[in-house]
Scaffold this motif. Structure first.
Motif, mmCIF file in Angstrom:
data_model
loop_
_atom_site.group_PDB
_atom_site.id
_atom_site.type_symbol
_atom_site.label_atom_id
_atom_site.label_comp_id
_atom_site.label_asym_id
_atom_site.label_seq_id
_atom_site.Cartn_x
_atom_site.Cartn_y
_atom_site.Cartn_z
ATOM 1 N N GLU A 64 68.751 3.597 -38.889
ATOM 2 C CA GLU A 64 70.020 3.649 -38.175
ATOM 3 C C GLU A 64 70.418 2.305 -37.572
ATOM 4 O OE1 GLU A 64 72.045 6.186 -38.174
ATOM 5 O OE2 GLU A 64 70.651 7.421 -39.350
ATOM 6 N N GLY A 65 69.575 1.281 -37.764
ATOM 7 C CA GLY A 65 69.896 -0.049 -37.251
ATOM 8 C C GLY A 65 69.838 -0.152 -35.740
ATOM 9 N N ILE A 66 68.946 0.595 -35.107
ATOM 10 C CA ILE A 66 68.827 0.605 -33.644
ATOM 11 C C ILE A 66 67.612 -0.218 -33.225
ATOM 12 C CG2 ILE A 66 68.445 2.040 -31.596
ATOM 13 C CD1 ILE A 66 69.853 4.318 -33.085
ATOM 14 N N ALA A 67 67.849 -1.280 -32.450
ATOM 15 C CA ALA A 67 66.767 -2.121 -31.941
ATOM 16 C C ALA A 67 66.214 -1.523 -30.650
ATOM 17 C CB ALA A 67 67.258 -3.536 -31.696
ATOM 18 N N VAL A 68 64.941 -1.814 -30.383
ATOM 19 C CA VAL A 68 64.294 -1.352 -29.149
ATOM 20 C C VAL A 68 63.678 -2.569 -28.466
ATOM 21 C CG1 VAL A 68 62.659 0.261 -28.115
ATOM 22 C CG2 VAL A 68 63.734 0.820 -30.306
ATOM 23 N N HIS A 69 64.053 -2.816 -27.205
ATOM 24 C CA HIS A 69 63.559 -3.963 -26.447
ATOM 25 C C HIS A 69 62.642 -3.467 -25.332
ATOM 26 C CE1 HIS A 69 66.641 -6.162 -28.604
ATOM 27 N NE2 HIS A 69 67.555 -5.353 -28.097
ATOM 28 N N PHE A 70 61.478 -4.101 -25.199
ATOM 29 C CA PHE A 70 60.467 -3.626 -24.255
ATOM 30 C C PHE A 70 60.276 -4.611 -23.103
ATOM 31 C CE2 PHE A 70 59.449 -1.738 -28.358
ATOM 32 C CZ PHE A 70 59.247 -0.407 -28.033
ATOM 33 N N PHE A 71 60.138 -4.044 -21.879
ATOM 34 C CA PHE A 71 59.845 -4.817 -20.683
ATOM 35 C C PHE A 71 58.594 -4.238 -20.035
ATOM 36 C CE2 PHE A 71 64.246 -5.345 -21.571
ATOM 37 C CZ PHE A 71 64.606 -6.607 -21.110
ATOM 38 N N ASN A 72 57.763 -5.113 -19.444
ATOM 39 C CA ASN A 72 56.539 -4.607 -18.825
ATOM 40 C C ASN A 72 56.741 -4.282 -17.353
ATOM 41 O OD1 ASN A 72 56.472 -7.037 -17.426
ATOM 42 N ND2 ASN A 72 54.791 -7.906 -18.608
ATOM 43 N N TYR A 73 55.665 -3.972 -16.673
ATOM 44 C CA TYR A 73 55.724 -3.549 -15.268
ATOM 45 C C TYR A 73 56.369 -4.613 -14.383
ATOM 46 C CZ TYR A 73 53.983 -2.374 -10.599
ATOM 47 O OH TYR A 73 53.886 -2.100 -9.262
ATOM 48 N N TYR A 74 56.144 -5.893 -14.724
ATOM 49 C CA TYR A 74 56.670 -6.978 -13.905
ATOM 50 C C TYR A 74 58.052 -7.442 -14.367
ATOM 51 C CZ TYR A 74 51.986 -7.161 -11.987
ATOM 52 O OH TYR A 74 50.801 -6.824 -11.372
ATOM 53 N N GLU A 75 58.736 -6.610 -15.130
ATOM 54 C CA GLU A 75 60.093 -6.849 -15.614
ATOM 55 C C GLU A 75 60.182 -7.989 -16.623
ATOM 56 O OE1 GLU A 75 60.812 -7.366 -11.714
ATOM 57 O OE2 GLU A 75 60.582 -5.230 -11.399
ATOM 58 N N ARG A 84 65.303 -3.895 -40.130
ATOM 59 C CA ARG A 84 65.478 -4.882 -41.195
ATOM 60 C C ARG A 84 66.843 -5.546 -41.061
ATOM 61 N NH1 ARG A 84 67.806 -4.077 -46.116
ATOM 62 N NH2 ARG A 84 67.876 -1.835 -45.671
ATOM 63 N N GLU A 85 66.855 -6.881 -41.270
ATOM 64 C CA GLU A 85 68.087 -7.645 -41.086
ATOM 65 C C GLU A 85 69.100 -7.274 -42.168
ATOM 66 O OE1 GLU A 85 64.579 -10.154 -39.724
ATOM 67 O OE2 GLU A 85 65.078 -8.885 -41.415
ATOM 68 N N TYR A 86 69.911 -6.301 -41.858
ATOM 69 C CA TYR A 86 70.786 -5.740 -42.884
ATOM 70 C C TYR A 86 72.016 -6.587 -43.161
ATOM 71 C CZ TYR A 86 73.847 -4.094 -39.090
ATOM 72 O OH TYR A 86 74.685 -4.022 -38.009
ATOM 73 N N LEU A 87 72.353 -7.538 -42.290
ATOM 74 C CA LEU A 87 73.548 -8.351 -42.510
ATOM 75 C C LEU A 87 73.232 -9.781 -42.941
ATOM 76 C CD1 LEU A 87 75.914 -7.308 -39.573
ATOM 77 C CD2 LEU A 87 76.085 -6.692 -41.976
ATOM 78 N N LEU A 88 71.938 -10.137 -43.021
ATOM 79 C CA LEU A 88 71.601 -11.505 -43.405
ATOM 80 C C LEU A 88 72.178 -11.838 -44.770
ATOM 81 C CD1 LEU A 88 67.915 -12.212 -42.302
ATOM 82 C CD2 LEU A 88 70.033 -13.019 -41.288
ATOM 83 N N ALA A 89 72.771 -13.032 -44.857
ATOM 84 C CA ALA A 89 73.374 -13.484 -46.104
ATOM 85 C C ALA A 89 72.713 -14.795 -46.521
ATOM 86 C CB ALA A 89 74.881 -13.675 -45.939
ATOM 87 N N GLY A 90 72.466 -14.949 -47.818
ATOM 88 C CA GLY A 90 71.773 -16.127 -48.320
ATOM 89 C C GLY A 90 72.456 -17.432 -47.959
ATOM 90 N N LYS A 91 73.780 -17.505 -48.154
ATOM 91 C CA LYS A 91 74.501 -18.741 -47.877
ATOM 92 C C LYS A 91 74.406 -19.117 -46.398
ATOM 93 C CE LYS A 91 79.032 -20.974 -48.334
ATOM 94 N NZ LYS A 91 78.436 -22.199 -48.891
ATOM 95 N N MET A 92 74.549 -18.131 -45.511
ATOM 96 C CA MET A 92 74.449 -18.413 -44.085
ATOM 97 C C MET A 92 73.051 -18.887 -43.721
ATOM 98 S SD MET A 92 75.846 -18.621 -41.145
ATOM 99 C CE MET A 92 77.422 -17.805 -41.461
ATOM 100 N N GLN A 93 72.040 -18.251 -44.310
ATOM 101 C CA GLN A 93 70.656 -18.652 -44.036
ATOM 102 C C GLN A 93 70.421 -20.099 -44.453
ATOM 103 O OE1 GLN A 93 68.280 -16.404 -42.873
ATOM 104 N NE2 GLN A 93 66.282 -17.104 -43.542
ATOM 105 N N VAL A 94 70.930 -20.461 -45.614
ATOM 106 C CA VAL A 94 70.768 -21.833 -46.109
ATOM 107 C C VAL A 94 71.468 -22.823 -45.188
ATOM 108 C CG1 VAL A 94 71.379 -23.417 -47.975
ATOM 109 C CG2 VAL A 94 70.425 -21.162 -48.515
#
Length: 337
Positions: A64-75, A84-94
């Motif tokens: 579903e393209g949902i990222a999850v970001h984690f923080f520890n006890y000390y924030e 998976r990087e679904y929008l990455l394009a070869g020309k842009m990467q180059v």
């Protein structure tokens, strides 16, 4: 419309059909009332408590393209699950790689990031200086303007980072005057922050970094190839670059606003062996304030319409993409208010 969801309490998450089921679990292992999050309404998840989940859930989030970001006890930000990087394009990467590898091209982008950050820092200082001349921020403003004038003459990234560091140090030296006697900066400290104001800055910066990272994911840019900060293993350094532009506007303004409105008090923090941390209720208020700020809209002077601060970050990514493709020169966002 998809939105960021914040999980402040420990619990268990699983998939139920096309819905995310989150069941809070208290310190005694007792389950609370489940919450259901329709997956089409979730853009990404910020996890501040212990999360019990299995690979089936992460497979579903990845699809579903949902990222999850984690923080520890000390924030502290500890990492992200990135689909998976679904929008990455070869020309842009180059082209992004070429601009990093070519010293002159890299410097143009890196200087623009520092310019944007410094101009937004100056905007914050001038606002507070105009509101209360007794705070006497004039000398700091003049110093930063002088440092900013030296940015175009820098010839390599270490020299540029030195100027950026001096700008930040001068800026942070002003925090005590801006917030008054309620909190004390006493120098910038991190990992761990030694007092309340440093804890707020570190936590806010991490929220800004992850917001930038989540936005980059929805563009063709590669988050691991950066220009101001050196790309390194196990970090998304382009988000660090982008966050420099927005931290004064999204983080520092929020800190000053909440302190001046007495929404945060010294009693909202506790000092432990690992440093100073916010109590749970204060952390929830700050996260709520940050999320509301991202949703605030301003009149965009070029587009001629209102856009949210979150969309401003995405527009910054689009401007950078156009620069890398040779379509237009990247000019960083500079607040006018």
């Amino acid at each position: 419309m998809k939105q960021t969801k914040y999980l402040m309490n420990p619990g268990r998450m699983s998939r139920q059909d096309n819905t995310l089921k989150f069941t809070p679990v208290d310190e005694n292992g007792v389950e609370g009332t489940p919450r259901f999050l329709p997956v089409e309404q979730v853009s990404d998840l910020y996890v501040f408590g212990n999360l019990d989940a299995n690979s089936a859930l992460y497979n579903f989030l990845g699809q579903e393209g949902i990222a999850v970001h984690f923080f520890n006890y000390y924030e502290h930000y500890t990492g992200s699950f990135m689909p998976r990087e679904y929008l990455l394009a070869g020309k842009m990467q180059v082209e992004q790689t070429k601009h990093y590898m070519a010293a002159k091209k890299r410097m143009v982008v890196a200087q623009a990031f520092v310019e944007g950050a410094a101009c937004n820092i100056l905007r914050v200082l001038k606002y507070h200086h105009s509101r209360d001349n007794a705070k006497d921020l004039g000398q700091a403003i003049a110093t930063i303007e002088g440092l900013l004038a030296n940015v175009p003459a820098t010839t390599d990234v270490p020299m540029l980072m030195g100027i950026e560091g001096n700008i930040r140090q001068t800026y942070y030296d002003c925090f005590d005057a801006i917030v008054g006697a309620t909190f004390t900066m006493d120098g910038r400290s991190k990992r761990p922050p030694q007092n309340e104001l440093n804890a707020l800055i570190s936590f806010g910066n991490m929220l800004c970094y992850t917001a930038c990272l989540g936005t980059i994911y929805h563009t063709q840019l590669n988050p691991t190839i950066s220009f101001l900060h050196e790309p390194g293993a196990r970090r998304y350094s382009l988000a660090l670059d982008l966050a420099e532009v927005f931290k004064p506007i999204l983080v520092d303004r929020l800190i000053f606003r909440m302190i001046n409105k007495r929404q945060l008090q010294p009693s909202d923090f506790r000092v432990e062996v690992g440093g100073c941390v916010m109590k749970e209720a204060a952390r929830k208020r700050f996260v709520q304030g940050f999320d509301e700020l991202l949703k605030e809209t301003i009149k965009h002077r070029s587009l001629g319409r209102s856009v949210s601060y979150r969309h401003l970050v995405k527009l910054e990514c689009y401007k950078l993409q156009k620069h890398l493709l040779g379509m237009e020169t990247y000019k960083p966002f500079k607040a006018l208010w």
